[in-house]
Scaffold this motif. Structure first.
Motif, PDB file in Angstrom:
ATOM      1  N   GLU A 145       0.719  -1.125   0.192  1.00 21.51           N
ATOM      2  CA  GLU A 145       0.067   0.213  -0.030  1.00 21.51           C
ATOM      3  C   GLU A 145       0.803   1.124  -0.042  1.00 21.51           C
ATOM      4  O   GLU A 145       0.601   2.075  -0.705  1.00 21.51           O
ATOM      5  N   SER A 183       1.887   2.624  -3.411  1.00 22.53           N
ATOM      6  CA  SER A 183       0.810   3.278  -4.153  1.00 22.53           C
ATOM      7  C   SER A 183       0.752   4.685  -4.193  1.00 22.53           C
ATOM      8  O   SER A 183       1.254   5.409  -3.388  1.00 22.53           O
ATOM      9  N   ARG A 184       0.183   5.285  -5.664  1.00 20.70           N
ATOM     10  CA  ARG A 184       0.351   6.663  -5.736  1.00 20.70           C
ATOM     11  C   ARG A 184      -1.013   7.030  -6.507  1.00 20.70           C
ATOM     12  O   ARG A 184      -1.433   6.286  -7.308  1.00 20.70           O
ATOM     13  N   VAL A 185      -1.448   8.262  -6.341  1.00 27.73           N
ATOM     14  CA  VAL A 185      -2.134   8.895  -7.153  1.00 27.73           C
ATOM     15  C   VAL A 185      -1.745  10.345  -7.858  1.00 27.73           C
ATOM     16  O   VAL A 185      -0.824  10.981  -6.951  1.00 27.73           O
ATOM     17  N   PRO A 187      -8.530   6.231  -6.893  1.00 27.54           N
ATOM     18  CA  PRO A 187      -7.777   5.155  -6.144  1.00 27.54           C
ATOM     19  C   PRO A 187      -8.733   3.999  -5.674  1.00 27.54           C
ATOM     20  O   PRO A 187      -8.392   2.950  -5.579  1.00 27.54           O
ATOM     21  N   LYS A 235      -8.100   0.221  -6.513  1.00 26.09           N
ATOM     22  CA  LYS A 235      -8.305  -0.834  -5.536  1.00 26.09           C
ATOM     23  C   LYS A 235      -9.249  -1.829  -5.891  1.00 26.09           C
ATOM     24  O   LYS A 235      -8.913  -3.230  -5.572  1.00 26.09           O
ATOM     25  N   ALA A 262      -4.503   6.484 -10.538  1.00 26.88           N
ATOM     26  CA  ALA A 262      -4.077   5.972  -9.393  1.00 26.88           C
ATOM     27  C   ALA A 262      -3.545   4.865  -9.659  1.00 26.88           C
ATOM     28  O   ALA A 262      -4.179   4.007 -10.370  1.00 26.88           O
ATOM     29  N   ASN A 296      -2.657   1.335  -7.501  1.00 29.15           N
ATOM     30  CA  ASN A 296      -2.582   0.678  -6.360  1.00 29.15           C
ATOM     31  C   ASN A 296      -1.888  -0.608  -6.301  1.00 29.15           C
ATOM     32  O   ASN A 296      -2.107  -1.563  -7.250  1.00 29.15           O
TER      33      ASN A 296
END
Length: 279
Positions: A149, A152-154, A199, A203, A264, A266
């Protein structure tokens, strides 16, 4: 109108939390075997051997697949003709998490963001609700580990960047993440919507089975292209080099504002723990 007892929800969620942490889904096992057969370095083959031995031992002993048993994430489809009695649905899901993580002796990883004080029962869960036709309740659960987690990036791309910009950002993100998310990974990508919705799309995309086909031909082609590109990075299983940096790529897309291109990424670790139940 159909009535569902909240106790049935509690028990189903508790079982999901325990079983998802003990039994690796069949689609992930099959992907391990498929990717291991394509590896030509001793280190990569040995990692896949150990990953296989790990899920076999977890199944035999009842011990968790990983010491990080994750933050509980749910996607819940609630039939508009369904009523839950005994407690509200959010309370029932959290009670199920509490029961599963406590009675299943799973690590509790939820804490206050600032004081870091542990809630001691892995609640509250992160729950995404959707109202759908019918009188059924569908609950999809993911045990999301912190290591993946954190990678992860947005971002908000300029609309003109389009697919080349999306591809560039994803490749750079996975390359920068390197061995940190315990590869081989599964990469969920959310395109469109808003800053907060992308995001969620990413996910939810991770809930799909590995090796399936995206029903949107355009997204299916993008997934295949990205998977091939990511596996050329050479990061390999556990960062030791090899052909398999990523097990699969999953993309979900939603319309967005004409001035925006939300994106995003994930990242999920190799232990892609998820289960679904319908009540």
């Amino acid at each position: 109108m159909r009535t569902l007892n909240a106790d049935d929800v509690v028990e189903a969620v508790a079982r999901m939390c325990v079983d998802a942490n003990r039994y690796l889904p069949e689609d992930v096992r099959e992907r391990f075997a498929h990717c291991a057969a394509g590896e030509d370095t001793p280190a990569a083959r040995e990692v896949f051997r150990q990953l296989t031995e790990n899920y076999q031992l977890a199944e035999e002993t009842g011990l968790p697949l990983c010491q990080d048993t994750g933050l509980a994430v749910f996607f819940v489809d609630v039939g508009e003709d369904l009523r839950v009695e005994g407690m509200n649905l959010r309370e029932a899901i959290n009670e199920g998490v509490r029961k599963g993580y406590t009675e299943g002796f799973l690590r509790k990883s939820v804490c206050d963001p600032l004081t870091r004080a542990n809630t001691r029962d892995n609640t509250p869960a992160v729950i995404h609700f959707d109202i759908v036709p019918g009188d059924r309740l569908k609950i999809a659960f993911m045990a999301k580990g912190g290591g993946s987690e954190n990678m992860s990036r947005v971002t908000m791309l300029a609309p003109a960047q389009g697919w080349p910009g999306i591809r560039k950002f994803v490749l750079e993100r996975v390359a920068e993440a390197g061995p940190n998310p315990c590869p081989p990974t599964v990469v969920g990508i959310g395109v469109g919507g808003t800053f907060d919705y992308a995001p969620i799309l990413a996910k939810k995309a991770l809930m799909r089975k590995l090796g399936d086909t995206n029903p949107d031909p355009r997204l299916d082609a993008m997934e295949k292209e990205l998977l091939a590109d990511l596996n050329k990075l050479g990061i390999g299983p556990m960062g030791l080099g090899g052909r398999t940096t990523t097990l699969d790529v999953k993309i979900a897309m939603s319309p967005c504002h004409i001035a925006s291109l939300p994106l995003a990424v994930n990242i999920q670790c190799h232990s892609s723990r998820h289960q679904e139940v319908e009540l």
